[in-house]
Scaffold this motif. Structure first.
Motif, PDB file in Angstrom:
ATOM      1  N   GLY A 143       4.055  -3.838   1.693  1.00  0.00           N
ATOM      2  CA  GLY A 143       2.988  -3.845   0.784  1.00  0.00           C
ATOM      3  C   GLY A 143       2.537  -2.201   0.765  1.00  0.00           C
ATOM      4  O   GLY A 143       1.855  -2.176  -0.166  1.00  0.00           O
ATOM      5  N   ARG A 144       2.587  -1.531   1.386  1.00  0.00           N
ATOM      6  CA  ARG A 144       2.064  -0.294   1.665  1.00  0.00           C
ATOM      7  C   ARG A 144       2.862   0.990   0.773  1.00  0.00           C
ATOM      8  O   ARG A 144       2.267   2.021   0.652  1.00  0.00           O
ATOM      9  CB  ARG A 144       2.017   0.514   3.054  1.00  0.00           C
ATOM     10  CG  ARG A 144       1.204  -0.313   3.917  1.00  0.00           C
ATOM     11  CD  ARG A 144       1.076   0.327   5.381  1.00  0.00           C
ATOM     12  NE  ARG A 144       2.388   0.327   5.777  1.00  0.00           N
ATOM     13  CZ  ARG A 144       2.960  -0.067   6.864  1.00  0.00           C
ATOM     14  NH1 ARG A 144       1.969  -0.932   7.658  1.00  0.00           N
ATOM     15  NH2 ARG A 144       4.121   0.185   7.219  1.00  0.00           N
ATOM     16  N   GLY A 145       4.027   0.484   0.314  1.00  0.00           N
ATOM     17  CA  GLY A 145       4.770   1.392  -0.202  1.00  0.00           C
ATOM     18  C   GLY A 145       5.442   2.583   0.809  1.00  0.00           C
ATOM     19  O   GLY A 145       4.950   2.549   1.735  1.00  0.00           O
TER      20      GLY A 145
ATOM     21  N   PRO B  99       7.328   0.782  -4.156  1.00  0.00           N
ATOM     22  CA  PRO B  99       6.003   1.002  -4.635  1.00  0.00           C
ATOM     23  C   PRO B  99       4.726   0.241  -3.649  1.00  0.00           C
ATOM     24  O   PRO B  99       5.196  -0.711  -3.196  1.00  0.00           O
ATOM     25  CB  PRO B  99       5.814   0.136  -5.939  1.00  0.00           C
ATOM     26  CG  PRO B  99       7.105  -0.837  -6.027  1.00  0.00           C
ATOM     27  CD  PRO B  99       7.953  -0.280  -5.139  1.00  0.00           C
ATOM     28  N   ALA B 100       3.724   0.659  -3.642  1.00  0.00           N
ATOM     29  CA  ALA B 100       2.593  -0.003  -3.056  1.00  0.00           C
ATOM     30  C   ALA B 100       2.134  -1.223  -3.846  1.00  0.00           C
ATOM     31  O   ALA B 100       1.651  -1.045  -4.957  1.00  0.00           O
ATOM     32  CB  ALA B 100       1.437   0.903  -2.660  1.00  0.00           C
ATOM     33  N   THR B 101       2.304  -2.508  -3.118  1.00  0.00           N
ATOM     34  CA  THR B 101       1.968  -3.621  -4.095  1.00  0.00           C
ATOM     35  C   THR B 101       0.666  -4.275  -3.282  1.00  0.00           C
ATOM     36  O   THR B 101      -0.062  -5.169  -3.953  1.00  0.00           O
ATOM     37  CB  THR B 101       2.986  -4.689  -3.703  1.00  0.00           C
ATOM     38  OG1 THR B 101       3.204  -5.152  -2.350  1.00  0.00           O
ATOM     39  CG2 THR B 101       4.262  -4.098  -4.520  1.00  0.00           C
TER      40      THR B 101
ATOM     41  N   GLN C  19       0.691  -6.332  -1.014  1.00  0.00           N
ATOM     42  CA  GLN C  19       1.101  -7.563  -0.517  1.00  0.00           C
ATOM     43  C   GLN C  19       2.023  -7.686   0.538  1.00  0.00           C
ATOM     44  O   GLN C  19       3.049  -6.909   0.141  1.00  0.00           O
ATOM     45  CB  GLN C  19       1.497  -8.563  -1.498  1.00  0.00           C
ATOM     46  CG  GLN C  19       0.350  -9.018  -2.556  1.00  0.00           C
ATOM     47  CD  GLN C  19       0.872 -10.086  -3.755  1.00  0.00           C
ATOM     48  OE1 GLN C  19       1.986  -9.753  -4.197  1.00  0.00           O
ATOM     49  NE2 GLN C  19       0.311 -11.119  -3.725  1.00  0.00           N
ATOM     50  N   LYS C  20       1.991  -8.023   1.615  1.00  0.00           N
ATOM     51  CA  LYS C  20       2.795  -8.271   2.589  1.00  0.00           C
ATOM     52  C   LYS C  20       3.622  -9.504   2.287  1.00  0.00           C
ATOM     53  O   LYS C  20       3.113 -10.446   2.006  1.00  0.00           O
ATOM     54  CB  LYS C  20       2.157  -8.472   3.979  1.00  0.00           C
ATOM     55  CG  LYS C  20       1.443  -7.198   4.529  1.00  0.00           C
ATOM     56  CD  LYS C  20       0.833  -7.738   5.956  1.00  0.00           C
ATOM     57  CE  LYS C  20       0.069  -6.521   6.602  1.00  0.00           C
ATOM     58  NZ  LYS C  20      -0.300  -6.586   7.931  1.00  0.00           N
TER      59      LYS C  20
END
Length: 183
Positions: free
Chosen positions: A115-117, A127-129, A131-132
């Motif tokens: 989730g960090r991108g 991409p950074a989302t 969400q893990k």
């Protein structure tokens, strides 16, 4: 052109460049993790470990290129002897390739699920989302480190076998990957 291609007597320039560049990058990866484990938090550790993910991404690309190149050269390459040792060498190389592919691939899967991108060298891959995604994190959390050190041990065994070929059997195995390209 023949210098670039493999032959039954020796590996060509492309195979050698891929082999030795991967060897250097793998050495860097293992050294950076060893420094992290031995030294702990330190500027040297931060520098070395800071390069771990981008270098791992380059290794993943090189594994794919090396695998494709190896398949294209399969019929031209120096054969392993049809002995128990030759079959062991074939199996050992297969395990090395499998781990060289799996270890960075599962790390990239973890990056995708973090989730960090992820943008090695400024090139956005994921991409950074925010969400893990646990199913993407779990395989790397369970296996990346253990199998990376297993790969390190197998590489050490590979180097020891080359030394055995060179010093004990004196059969020219090292010259296939490090000797003159033509005779």
């Amino acid at each position: 052109m023949s210098r670039w291609l493999d032959s039954p007597l020796r590996y060509g320039l492309v195979s050698r460049l891929l082999h030795w560049s991967m060897a250097a990058l793998l050495l860097w990866q293992f050294a950076s993790m060893a420094v992290k484990n031995i030294v702990g938090r330190h500027p040297l550790t931060a520098f070395m470990v800071g390069s771990h993910k981008p270098v791992g991404t380059v290794l993943m690309l090189l594994v794919l290129v090396r695998g494709a190149w190896g398949l294209s050269q399969w019929a031209r390459r120096p054969p392993h002897p049809r002995t128990l040792i030759g079959r062991g060498a074939t199996a050992g190389h297969a395990v090395l390739y499998a781990l060289m592919a799996y270890v960075p691939a599962v790390a990239l899967l973890r990056e995708a699920g973090s989730g960090r991108g992820f943008a090695p060298f400024g090139i956005p891959l994921f991409p950074a989302t925010g969400q893990k995604i646990e199913w993407m994190l779990a395989p790397a959390n369970l296996s990346h480190g253990v199998l990376a050190w297993t790969l390190c041990a197998l590489i050490a065994g590979h180097v020891l076998m080359v030394a055995l070929h060179q010093m004990w059997w004196r059969d020219g195995t090292l010259a296939r990957m490090a000797g003159p390209l033509q005779r």
